[in-house]
Each structure stands twice: as structure tokens, then as C-alpha cells.
Design a protein around this motif. Structure first.
Motif, PDB file in Angstrom:
ATOM      1  N   ARG A  72       0.824  -1.212   0.000  1.00  0.00           N
ATOM      2  CA  ARG A  72       0.000   0.000   0.000  1.00  0.00           C
ATOM      3  C   ARG A  72       0.855   1.258   0.000  1.00  0.00           C
ATOM      4  N   ARG A  73       2.057   1.176  -0.569  1.00  0.00           N
ATOM      5  CA  ARG A  73       2.996   2.292  -0.498  1.00  0.00           C
ATOM      6  C   ARG A  73       2.493   3.545  -1.198  1.00  0.00           C
ATOM      7  N   ARG A  74       1.571   3.410  -2.140  1.00  0.00           N
ATOM      8  CA  ARG A  74       1.028   4.584  -2.826  1.00  0.00           C
ATOM      9  C   ARG A  74      -0.095   5.244  -2.017  1.00  0.00           C
ATOM     10  N   ASP A  75      -0.506   4.592  -0.923  1.00  0.00           N
ATOM     11  CA  ASP A  75      -1.666   5.066  -0.173  1.00  0.00           C
ATOM     12  C   ASP A  75      -1.323   5.846   1.087  1.00  0.00           C
ATOM     13  N   TYR A  76      -0.034   6.089   1.321  1.00  0.00           N
ATOM     14  CA  TYR A  76       0.331   6.879   2.505  1.00  0.00           C
ATOM     15  C   TYR A  76       1.557   7.721   2.202  1.00  0.00           C
ATOM     16  N   ASP A  77       1.646   8.826   2.907  1.00  0.00           N
ATOM     17  CA  ASP A  77       2.752   9.763   2.719  1.00  0.00           C
ATOM     18  C   ASP A  77       3.851   9.575   3.758  1.00  0.00           C
ATOM     19  N   LEU A  78       3.489   9.080   4.921  1.00  0.00           N
ATOM     20  CA  LEU A  78       4.459   8.821   5.977  1.00  0.00           C
ATOM     21  C   LEU A  78       3.898   7.763   6.904  1.00  0.00           C
ATOM     22  N   ALA A  79       4.747   7.239   7.766  1.00  0.00           N
ATOM     23  CA  ALA A  79       4.337   6.171   8.674  1.00  0.00           C
ATOM     24  C   ALA A  79       4.703   6.522  10.113  1.00  0.00           C
ATOM     25  N   VAL A  80       3.933   5.964  11.027  1.00  0.00           N
ATOM     26  CA  VAL A  80       4.233   6.017  12.456  1.00  0.00           C
ATOM     27  C   VAL A  80       4.394   4.573  12.913  1.00  0.00           C
ATOM     28  N   VAL A  81       5.548   4.249  13.496  1.00  0.00           N
ATOM     29  CA  VAL A  81       5.887   2.866  13.836  1.00  0.00           C
ATOM     30  C   VAL A  81       6.207   2.762  15.322  1.00  0.00           C
ATOM     31  N   ASP A  82       5.523   1.875  16.024  1.00  0.00           N
ATOM     32  CA  ASP A  82       5.850   1.597  17.420  1.00  0.00           C
ATOM     33  C   ASP A  82       7.058   0.665  17.481  1.00  0.00           C
ATOM     34  N   LEU A  95      10.753  -2.743   9.451  1.00  0.00           N
ATOM     35  CA  LEU A  95       9.954  -1.653   8.884  1.00  0.00           C
ATOM     36  C   LEU A  95      10.819  -0.424   8.613  1.00  0.00           C
ATOM     37  N   SER A  96      11.746  -0.146   9.508  1.00  0.00           N
ATOM     38  CA  SER A  96      12.603   1.020   9.299  1.00  0.00           C
ATOM     39  C   SER A  96      13.454   0.860   8.040  1.00  0.00           C
ATOM     40  N   ILE A  97      13.927  -0.341   7.794  1.00  0.00           N
ATOM     41  CA  ILE A  97      14.733  -0.606   6.592  1.00  0.00           C
ATOM     42  C   ILE A  97      13.867  -0.495   5.336  1.00  0.00           C
ATOM     43  N   LEU A  98      12.684  -1.094   5.374  1.00  0.00           N
ATOM     44  CA  LEU A  98      11.791  -1.072   4.215  1.00  0.00           C
ATOM     45  C   LEU A  98      11.336   0.349   3.899  1.00  0.00           C
ATOM     46  N   LEU A  99      10.883   1.072   4.894  1.00  0.00           N
ATOM     47  CA  LEU A  99      10.392   2.429   4.667  1.00  0.00           C
ATOM     48  C   LEU A  99      11.501   3.331   4.151  1.00  0.00           C
ATOM     49  N   ILE A 107       8.053   8.054  11.598  1.00  0.00           N
ATOM     50  CA  ILE A 107       8.273   8.444  12.989  1.00  0.00           C
ATOM     51  C   ILE A 107       8.303   7.176  13.828  1.00  0.00           C
ATOM     52  N   LEU A 108       9.321   7.009  14.658  1.00  0.00           N
ATOM     53  CA  LEU A 108       9.396   5.884  15.571  1.00  0.00           C
ATOM     54  C   LEU A 108       8.903   6.325  16.941  1.00  0.00           C
ATOM     55  N   VAL A 109       8.064   5.503  17.551  1.00  0.00           N
ATOM     56  CA  VAL A 109       7.579   5.764  18.901  1.00  0.00           C
ATOM     57  C   VAL A 109       8.122   4.667  19.816  1.00  0.00           C
ATOM     58  N   LEU A 110       8.938   5.030  20.777  1.00  0.00           N
ATOM     59  CA  LEU A 110       9.559   4.065  21.678  1.00  0.00           C
ATOM     60  C   LEU A 110       8.518   3.540  22.668  1.00  0.00           C
ATOM     61  N   ARG A 111       8.494   2.232  22.839  1.00  0.00           N
ATOM     62  CA  ARG A 111       7.498   1.608  23.720  1.00  0.00           C
ATOM     63  C   ARG A 111       8.169   0.612  24.655  1.00  0.00           C
ATOM     64  N   GLY A 112       7.669   0.539  25.864  1.00  0.00           N
ATOM     65  CA  GLY A 112       8.092  -0.517  26.785  1.00  0.00           C
ATOM     66  C   GLY A 112       9.227  -0.131  27.701  1.00  0.00           C
ATOM     67  N   GLY A 113       9.051  -0.447  29.001  1.00  0.00           N
ATOM     68  CA  GLY A 113      10.047  -0.090  29.990  1.00  0.00           C
ATOM     69  C   GLY A 113      11.351  -0.845  29.862  1.00  0.00           C
ATOM     70  N   ARG A 132      17.372   6.077  11.017  1.00  0.00           N
ATOM     71  CA  ARG A 132      16.582   6.049   9.784  1.00  0.00           C
ATOM     72  C   ARG A 132      15.293   6.878   9.895  1.00  0.00           C
ATOM     73  N   ALA A 133      14.840   7.117  11.105  1.00  0.00           N
ATOM     74  CA  ALA A 133      13.547   7.790  11.310  1.00  0.00           C
ATOM     75  C   ALA A 133      13.664   9.298  11.127  1.00  0.00           C
ATOM     76  N   GLU A 134      12.584   9.886  10.690  1.00  0.00           N
ATOM     77  CA  GLU A 134      12.509  11.341  10.583  1.00  0.00           C
ATOM     78  C   GLU A 134      12.435  11.974  11.966  1.00  0.00           C
ATOM     79  N   ALA A 135      11.793  11.270  12.895  1.00  0.00           N
ATOM     80  CA  ALA A 135      11.703  11.729  14.277  1.00  0.00           C
ATOM     81  C   ALA A 135      11.541  10.499  15.167  1.00  0.00           C
ATOM     82  N   VAL A 136      12.048  10.613  16.391  1.00  0.00           N
ATOM     83  CA  VAL A 136      11.917   9.529  17.364  1.00  0.00           C
ATOM     84  C   VAL A 136      11.239  10.092  18.608  1.00  0.00           C
ATOM     85  N   ILE A 137      10.126   9.466  18.971  1.00  0.00           N
ATOM     86  CA  ILE A 137       9.298   9.947  20.070  1.00  0.00           C
ATOM     87  C   ILE A 137       9.508   9.085  21.305  1.00  0.00           C
ATOM     88  N   ALA A 138       9.735   9.726  22.440  1.00  0.00           N
ATOM     89  CA  ALA A 138       9.770   9.046  23.732  1.00  0.00           C
ATOM     90  C   ALA A 138       8.534   9.478  24.513  1.00  0.00           C
TER      91      ALA A 138
END
Length: 369
Positions: A72-82, A95-99, A107-113, A132-138
């Protein structure tokens, strides 16, 4: 394989189209994630969204996320990945390599203690993944500090709650009614709760404990029931199972003291929900908890796995109305810092900024088209 859920907003074409690669398990009986709440709010504001994945099996979920990102690469402009630790890290890494190969900003969102400890043993791979991410969220100061050695541009964006859904009640004269809310899994140490209850039962004949949560299937629920039986408090413990998100406030209102027994933690939404309702929180002092809660101000913190210390904290709350009132009042004030009204605008700004960038241009996209 299930088709990815596509949510189309009312303003198609004016906002970035977003792929969200995370856990969407509530429809199949799993816990509702923060990302599901984010989707609901973005959809209401006109965003076109593509989501993956609803599979409860980790292998299928990962495969579904990767196939969705590719097909579905033509159906989105960016991704948010947990991004999680353990075996789930492989999904985020892939996913980071593929994207990146397709030139899609994400955007990567860090999860888990457990993520900082996991990253320490795989520093090179984790750094490469984050770069690889455009932004990394904590979502917590705990992860912000713990993951800073692996990426120098982390951004804090907390897990939010919708305060309007949680009626506040000041607990200045709390009753001996305890509430526990989490999935039954060994990392949350649920059997600690009936141990605490047993230490207080003789002093408080009317004490009770409600343990709300889904069974993760690792035997934790059975062990918790067994401990309660062995300690003679089974008749004081209620196990309603997993409940719908909209039902959580009603279950929390049945108690006055919230027990967070976890051995590993980040910024748990369940604790934020308890704070929003004004419950007096007693929590183990692990992971991100001391970054979220201040001992003696908005919660009482105790050592990991210490039933006697947790029982003593509960006793303090039940016998000191001034302490209980202070904890309850400051609990709500703390929760107000995490309301969606403050967090959602930050997400929109972040998505808009990330969508305008192409780390590798469009050549990779054209090759894969």
C-alpha cells in the motif's frame, strides 16, 4: 491475511496520509492501545489513515505490517511505527529498513520499559534503526533519558488520557477498597496484589480488591488466584476480566486506592487513568514510575515486589486523611498534564513536518512502484 483497515477522513488531500504500524488488538479481545485512540482523533479531524495490524499472533502481526507498508505504499505519505524491545524489535527494525528503501519518512515511537536495557546490548543496531527515522518519540522522561545514548534528537510526547471521560472524586477519607488494572502478565506481578490484601485483612474486615485485566496466557492469572486462595482472601478479590475502554472509569470509581504492582514499567496509561479519577496510588518504584510520580506528593512508591512495604503504604493512606487528600488532589493535577487537548496538537505538528521530507528522494519509490 486480513486487509489493513483504511480510515478515510473528510478532508482527503489536505492532510498527510498516514500509515500507523502498531498493535490494534481491541477488536479481537486485546487491550486498546494509545495508538488506537490517536487514530480515532486524527480520523475525526480529517486524516486519511491506514493501520496495521490486528493480529494477536506476533509473527502474523509483523508480516502484516511489512506487507501493508510495501503493497500500500502509494496510499500513505508517511508512517508512524511503534518500536518495542525483545523479538518485537525485529518488526520495527525491518519496517525502518523497508520504509527507508522506499523513501517514505517515518516516525518511531519508543514503547516498553525494557527498551533501554535491550538497546544496551544491541547498541549498533538500535542506533542504526533510530537514525533512519525522521523523528523519534519518547512517551516518558524515563525513555527519553534511557534512550538518549542511542539517539541525540529524541522528542518527548507523552501518552495521553481524555480527562473528560474520568470523573474526579477527592479521596480525603478513603475506604479500604483496592483496585488493580493491568493485563495479567508476569512483568506486572499481579500476585503481589492479593499478598498485600492478605496483610491488611485482619485490620480491615471490609477490605476488598478488584483486579481488572485480560489474561495474557502466561499463567499469571492462575497463579494470582492460587495465591489468593492460599492466603485465604479469595472471597475478597473480584476478577471481572478484560473490560472495554469506556468501562474503565466505572471500575476505577469502585475503589479508593490503586495498586500498581509491576516489575517493569514505562508510563502506564492505567496509572494515568487512576490519577485522573483521584485514586490514591501506591506503586512499585520501577522503570518510568519515579519519572512520572513523586513519592509523597501524588503517590506512594515502594520497592519492587515488597508486599509488606505496599501494605504499609496502603495503611498510611487509610489512617492519614491529610495524606490521602493530598495524594488524591495532586493525582488529578498530574493527570491534567496528559490530556489529549495538549498532546494531539503536538502530534499534528509532528506529522505535518515529517510528511514534507523525503530522506532518500523519490528514486527508491519509483524503482519499487
Amino acid at each position: 491475511m486480513k486487509a489493513p483497515l483504511k480510515i478515510t477522513g473528510s478532508e482527503k488531500g489536505t492532510l498527510p496520509r498516514v500509515l500507523l504500524a502498531a498493535n490494534f488488538l481491541s477488536a479481537s479481545g486485546g487491550s486498546r492501545s494509545v495508538v488506537e485512540d490517536l487514530c480515532e482523533r486524527l480520523h475525526a479531524d480529517g486524516y486519511e489513515l491506514l493501520t496495521a495490524s490486528p493480529y494477536r499472533n506476533g509473527l502474523l502481526r509483523g508480516a502484516h505490517m511489512l506487507l501493508t507498508a510495501l503493497r500500500r505504499r502509494r496510499d500513505y505519505d508517511l508512517a508512524v511505527v511503534d518500536l518495542y524491545s525483545g523479538r518485537a524489535f525485529l518488526i520495527g527494525e525491518a519496517l525502518s529498513i523497508l520504509l527507508s528503501a522506499m523513501g517514505r519518512p517515518f516516525i518511531l515511537v519508543l514503547r516498553g520499559g525494557a527498551l533501554p536495557e535491550f538497546a544496551a546490548g544491541r547498541a549498533r543496531r538500535v542506533r542504526a534503526c533510530l537514525r533512519r527515522a525522521e523523528a523519534v518519540i519518547a512517551p516518558s522522561n524515563y525513555l527519553l533519558e534511557g534512550m538518549r545514548p542511542f539517539h541525540d534528537a529524541l522528542r518527548l510526547l507523552p501518552n495521553p488520557v481524555s480527562l473528560d471521560n474520568y470523573e474526579y472524586e477527592l479521596r480525603s477519607s478513603p475506604r479500604p477498597r483496592l483496585v488493580w488494572l493491568r493485563s495479567f502478565h508476569e512483568i506486572y506481578n499481579p500476585s503481589l496484589a492479593p499478598r498485600v490484601l492478605a496483610q491488611l485483612a485482619a485490620e480491615y474486615p471490609d477490605i476488598s480488591l478488584i483486579m481488572v485485566g485480560r489474561d495474557k496466557g502466561d499463567g499469571s492469572l492462575e497463579r494470582t488466584r492460587q495465591v489468593a486462595a492460599e492466603l485465604g482472601v479469595s472471597d475478597r478479590v473480584t476478577f471481572p476480566g478484560g473490560v472495554l475502554k469506556r468501562e474503565v472509569p466505572a471500575w476505577l470509581r469502585r475503589g479508593d486506592i490503586f495498586l500498581n504492582t509491576t516489575d517493569v514499567d514505562n508510563t502506564p496509561v492505567s496509572v494515568l487513568e487512576a490519577l485522573a479519577c483521584g485514586l490514591c496510588v501506591v506503586s512499585t518504584n520501577v522503570g518510568g514510575i519515579p519519572y512520572l510520580l513523586e513519592d509523597g506528593r501524588d503517590a506512594l512508591l515502594v520497592p519492587q515486589g515488597d508486599a509488606s512495604a505496599m501494605a504499609a503504604a496502603v495503611r498510611r493512606i487509610l489512617t492519614d486523611s491529610q495524606l490521602a487528600g493530598r495524594l488524591s488532589m495532586n493525582a488529578r493535577r498530574k493527570a491534567e498534564q496528559f490530556d489529549w487537548s495538549l498532546i494531539l496538537p503536538q502530534w499534528k505538528t509532528l506529522l505535518a513536518a515529517a510528511a514534507t521530507k523525503r530522506k532518500h528522494g523519490n528514486s527508491a519509490q519509483e524503482k519499487l512502484a
